[in-house]
Design an enzyme around this catalytic site. Structure first.
Site, PDB file in Angstrom:
ATOM      1  N   ASP A  34       0.824  -1.209   0.000  1.00 47.21           N
ATOM      2  CA  ASP A  34       0.000   0.000   0.000  1.00 47.21           C
ATOM      3  C   ASP A  34       0.858   1.260   0.000  1.00 47.21           C
ATOM      4  O   ASP A  34       2.071   1.199   0.091  1.00 47.21           O
ATOM      5  CB  ASP A  34      -0.777   0.080   1.328  1.00 47.21           C
ATOM      6  N   LYS A  55      -3.681   3.834  -3.135  1.00 46.53           N
ATOM      7  CA  LYS A  55      -4.670   4.746  -3.728  1.00 46.53           C
ATOM      8  C   LYS A  55      -4.022   6.027  -4.229  1.00 46.53           C
ATOM      9  O   LYS A  55      -4.585   7.101  -4.100  1.00 46.53           O
ATOM     10  CB  LYS A  55      -5.721   5.097  -2.666  1.00 46.53           C
ATOM     11  N   MET A 164      -6.533  10.049  10.241  1.00 43.84           N
ATOM     12  CA  MET A 164      -7.287  10.477   9.058  1.00 43.84           C
ATOM     13  C   MET A 164      -8.102  11.757   9.328  1.00 43.84           C
ATOM     14  O   MET A 164      -9.222  11.904   8.824  1.00 43.84           O
ATOM     15  CB  MET A 164      -8.214   9.336   8.581  1.00 43.84           C
TER      16      MET A 164
HETATM   17  C1  LIG Z   1      -5.755   4.056   6.695  1.00 49.72           C
HETATM   18  S1  LIG Z   1      -4.992   4.642   8.154  1.00 49.72           S
HETATM   19  C2  LIG Z   1      -3.847   3.350   8.447  1.00 49.72           C
HETATM   20  C3  LIG Z   1      -3.254   3.376   9.829  1.00 49.72           C
HETATM   21  C4  LIG Z   1      -2.193   2.310  10.037  1.00 49.72           C
HETATM   22  N1  LIG Z   1      -2.752   0.999   9.934  1.00 49.72           N
HETATM   23  C5  LIG Z   1      -1.475   2.461  11.352  1.00 49.72           C
HETATM   24  O1  LIG Z   1      -1.587   1.604  12.241  1.00 49.72           O
HETATM   25  O2  LIG Z   1      -0.729   3.448  11.493  1.00 49.72           O
HETATM   26  C6  LIG Z   1      -4.005   5.948   7.525  1.00 49.72           C
HETATM   27  C7  LIG Z   1      -3.790   7.058   8.543  1.00 49.72           C
HETATM   28  O3  LIG Z   1      -2.761   6.706   9.455  1.00 49.72           O
HETATM   29  C8  LIG Z   1      -2.045   7.868   9.842  1.00 49.72           C
HETATM   30  N2  LIG Z   1      -0.628   7.698   9.419  1.00 49.72           N
HETATM   31  C9  LIG Z   1      -0.080   6.555   8.993  1.00 49.72           C
HETATM   32  N3  LIG Z   1       1.234   6.721   8.741  1.00 49.72           N
HETATM   33  C10 LIG Z   1       1.509   8.019   9.024  1.00 49.72           C
HETATM   34  C11 LIG Z   1       2.695   8.806   8.988  1.00 49.72           C
HETATM   35  N4  LIG Z   1       3.879   8.307   8.618  1.00 49.72           N
HETATM   36  N5  LIG Z   1       2.605  10.107   9.376  1.00 49.72           N
HETATM   37  C12 LIG Z   1       1.440  10.633   9.789  1.00 49.72           C
HETATM   38  N6  LIG Z   1       0.293   9.939   9.836  1.00 49.72           N
HETATM   39  C13 LIG Z   1       0.325   8.638   9.471  1.00 49.72           C
HETATM   40  C14 LIG Z   1      -2.713   9.042   9.154  1.00 49.72           C
HETATM   41  O4  LIG Z   1      -3.711   9.551  10.025  1.00 49.72           O
HETATM   42  C15 LIG Z   1      -3.325   8.368   7.946  1.00 49.72           C
HETATM   43  O5  LIG Z   1      -4.395   9.122   7.419  1.00 49.72           O
END
Ligand SMILES: C[S@@+](CC[C@H](N)C(=O)[O-])C[C@H]1O[C@@H](n2cnc3c(N)ncnc32)[C@H](O)[C@@H]1O
Length: 232
Positions: A34, A55, A164
């Site tokens: 992803d 996406k 998100m």
């Molecule tokens: C679909 S969710 C997936 C979360 C993921 N499974 C986790 O445990 O971190 C995606 C969201 O995770 C957060 N996110 C993930 N990686 C990030 C990063 N490196 N920096 C900031 N936000 C992050 C953001 O809020 C983003 O919109």
């Protein structure tokens, strides 16, 4: 019959993956990945077939059923498939849906958790989600739901961690101002654990001025813990 290994890559920095997750990548025949993973992780296996199902703007975006189908078909071909997801696959990662599909088709699977952005990014920004006498609980929530809008007044952990939520910051702040003091500290961590990481700190009262024109990905942390390590 092959198998599917669901692997959490951790957030941002490739070095935040587990030893076990990295081993799975090195041994995979196929890696289905992803956005939000450090793409350098893919260099650890030069032979695997790489299938991008994220996406990214302007590219075909896979539906969940299409992704499930790829995993099932490749495993039935006898391949060891690594399904690589950002953070932890079971935290807003739809990992559960993929495991249910594998179960339905009797595909062997393994689960290797990852560090979630929800807990790892606050730590990297020096924000302990709990702190004695300050925060005894934390709530992790998504700002994005398919049907309607989230009512942020309803979540009452001492610390809130919102995923998100970057494009919904105004609604989040306005909702929280109804139930929390306007001086409540808030931090926004953008592109966490990457070279472009940015942390914006403020209060519910001034964060909208401080955080203009920001873009995802980012997480939002609300509560007294935001500044607990900032004092001296
Ligand atoms: C679909 S969710 C997936 C979360 C993921 N499974 C986790 O445990 O971190 C995606 C969201 O995770 C957060 N996110 C993930 N990686 C990030 C990063 N490196 N920096 C900031 N936000 C992050 C953001 O809020 C983003 O919109």
């Amino acid at each position: 019959m092959g198998k599917v290994i669901l692997v959490g890559a951790g957030p941002g920095d490739k070095e935040l993956i587990t030893v076990k997750g990295l081993k799975a990548i090195k041994e995979a025949d196929v890696i289905v990945y992803d956005d939000l993973i450090d793409k350098d992780l893919l260099n650890y296996n030069k032979n695997a077939e790489l299938i991008y199902v994220g996406k990214r703007k302007g590219r075909h975006s896979y539906k969940q059923e299409d992704i499930n189908k790829i995993l099932i078909e490749k495993a039935k071909e006898g391949k060891t498939v690594v399904r690589l997801k950002g953070g932890d696959p079971f935290i807003f990662g739809r990992g559960g849906e993929e495991i249910l599909a594998l179960k339905e088709h009797n595909i062997p699977y393994e689960i290797i958790p990852g560090l979630s952005s929800a807990t790892a990014l606050p730590a990297l920004a020096e924000i302990p989600l709990t702190h004695r006498k300050v925060a005894r609980s934390f709530t992790v929530l998504t700002a994005h739901i398919e049907d309607g809008e989230v009512d942020f007044t309803k979540f009452n952990g001492d610390t809130l961690v919102i995923l998100m939520g970057i494009t919904k910051l105004k609604k989040i702040v306005n909702d929280l101002l109804k139930v929390r003091d306007k001086k409540t500290p808030i931090a926004i961590i953008l592109k966490g654990a990457t070279k472009e990481q940015k942390v914006i700190r403020g209060t519910l009262e001034d964060i909208l001025d401080k955080a203009k024109n920001i873009e995802p990905p980012g997480i939002i942390v609300v509560g007294e813990v935001v500044n607990i390590l900032q004092k001296n």
